[in-house]
Design a protein around this motif. Sequence first.
Motif: not given
Length: 758
Positions: A329, A358, A365, A468
Amino acid sequence: MKKFFSSPAVKMATLSSFLALVPPLGAAQSSLDARSFDDLSDTPEASAENALSDASGGLGSKAERLQCLKGLNPSGNSGAVKLKVQMGTYRIYNPSTDAFDTVWMRSYNGCPTGPTISVKPDARLKVTLDNQLEANNPPANCPANPDHSTPHCFNDTNLHTHGLHISPSGDQDNVLITVHPGDKPRVFNFQIPANHPSGTFWYHAHLHGSTAINVASGMAGVLIVRGSRPARAGVIDGSADIDTILHRKQPAQPLREHVLLFQQIEYGCFGSASSEVPLADPTTFEWQCPTGSKGEIRGYNNQLAFVPDPRPGHAGQLNSTWVISGRYTQINGIVQPVFPSATTFIPAGEIRRLRMVHGGNRDTINVKFVRANLSTLGLADSQTLSAAQVNAATISAASKLAGSHTKSSQAVALDALCNGEIVKQLEFAEDGITMSAMVEKDVNSMDPGYRSDVLVAFPSPGLYCMLDEAADASATINFRINSMKAKDRRLLALARVGPGTNIADTTVGNHSRYWQYIRDQLVAGNSNLPEPARSDLASLKLRAFAPTIPVDGPVANVVPAQFDIQLPGPTNPIPAPRFVINGETYDPAKVAYTGVLGNIDQWNVSATVLATHVFHIHTNPFRIMDITNAAGHSVFNSSGGCSAEEAATGDAEYCNLQGVVRDTLFLKAGYTLSMRTIYQDFTGEFVMHCHILDHEDRGMMENVSVVSPATAYLQRVTAPLSALTHDTARWLARLRGKDETQVALAGALCTARDYARR
């Protein structure tokens, strides 16, 4: 909003004085410059700090980087902006190789992310969308009459303002239109209602068939509604804007904000121009990009999909290509950035507003902040670290993590480093809508489409990990029957905190020292706040600033919506999985449900036990009434927190949601969301769908229409005549020996629905 911003000169002076604490950079720290956090906030402070870094990040030059970070319409007044849809080339850091991969992606303006756009209530925002992508190729991916359960026409697009309460018709938030490559630039005119709440929203491509491939390439940006309506004496109706109290003790200086757009760019590199199978390591099966190659997203079958997992130890599992790929990510186009940059710090004790969005498609996440344990790096750790010591810690931690090239070794290094005190997040808005009270969170679970606004203050100088956090797969969008059983822990960013004001280690009742400290700062900074908002603020209640929707009246209809994936099998002879709502894949010519303007409806939205999904509905938000588990038991207790049964699952993401207003919500497998909505202000046709966007492109979407009471009455009156028209058409077809389908289709033009559209 102008009065809330101090001058750029003041901001630069503050930054310059703080930078004086920083010793000269060595070669090791200079190498981190390419991973400096790029702030997508369009405030003067963010622009000034972005300009301090000499690095180009993932772009070709510093000038190109700064142009990509430049916000559009920062005044928020009525204005015009342009988004050019084009292929863009930039670099993405890959922690598995400690190197940068070059990618070639669909983009807005050639940038890793779309620019942040600000607007005020009652303003008109004109957005010109210019699609300069190549014509769709090969033709097989874009047939004249596509199957709407199969992704198609990847270079067609449009524009959606996710979360805004504006018209879904005409040239506003209309996702039922198509902008083809080479078309005349399409102009959208978004009229923001005068009473629209301030908050964090976003925009992205949303054409059925190509939504996922566009968003997963980076075609998304943050959209901020900035409000200035103050709380009024004796009024707690949610009409005030939270922006008006989020400032320092000096009322002219708002809290420093940072915009964080999370994205999951599932790029692969390929062995030939025609291949759609990403190159992969023969042992780990992580995707590889050899020197000189460019990462792309070419399709949905080997990217943006669930496939049999080829990795050792995963035999028989059906897992996401995102998980298998080994990709990470990114935040604002940077993987594992150094926050707020490689050369600056956040002062200890300074409250920061984080606008988190997001904008990804492939993973849940779980945002968590913890203090790094510097002793594992052989460094001294204390509550009074100097700027030089934090610099040394940053270099050492980054080097330690960069030396771990396997997922297992990365996990060991991360667990050893990131195991200190949890820094609480005080969440005050979800999906852009201010809540009635701030909520303390250790972990902030975000799924595709979510927005979360939080206040964070770091307690003392040091290095902090933005994680995360790991989770059971059933609490993530990657859950499937026979899928992997856990989500691993990942580093999102390293946060550098310098000398400032340490937060005292005291607590109030059941609240943490973070709650007390932030509460005290806000109360002190809002001494003129009228009652009852001021008394509310003493307990971090926000009733004056929390918009509500009037859904306490009679319910007109109860609408079921079950999200399911139908799999091929002996009792289900279908050639491939079907992504359905109420047993049907998307039909653009069909309105699945019609609501009436002014009516209150209850929607009962569920996911079958096979998989998890993310529910999103356009135009009108909803209030969460209840959430029940697979046994039919409510996840809430009598006080609105999580029941003992739900708490025992170890997943707390539903625990503060009763009564909260949202537009997007994760559906755990077997769970049912009961929500109420009222159709306000606008008629027209819009959609509801799964915000795991490849699910949407594969058919998990429905059209919803809202009509006026007069039109609804007309439809009821003409329904028998419409049925008679269709019956007569079929009888005449049989009598004349003609194609019944064609005759019935002609007759359908006279139905009340089509009459209402005309």
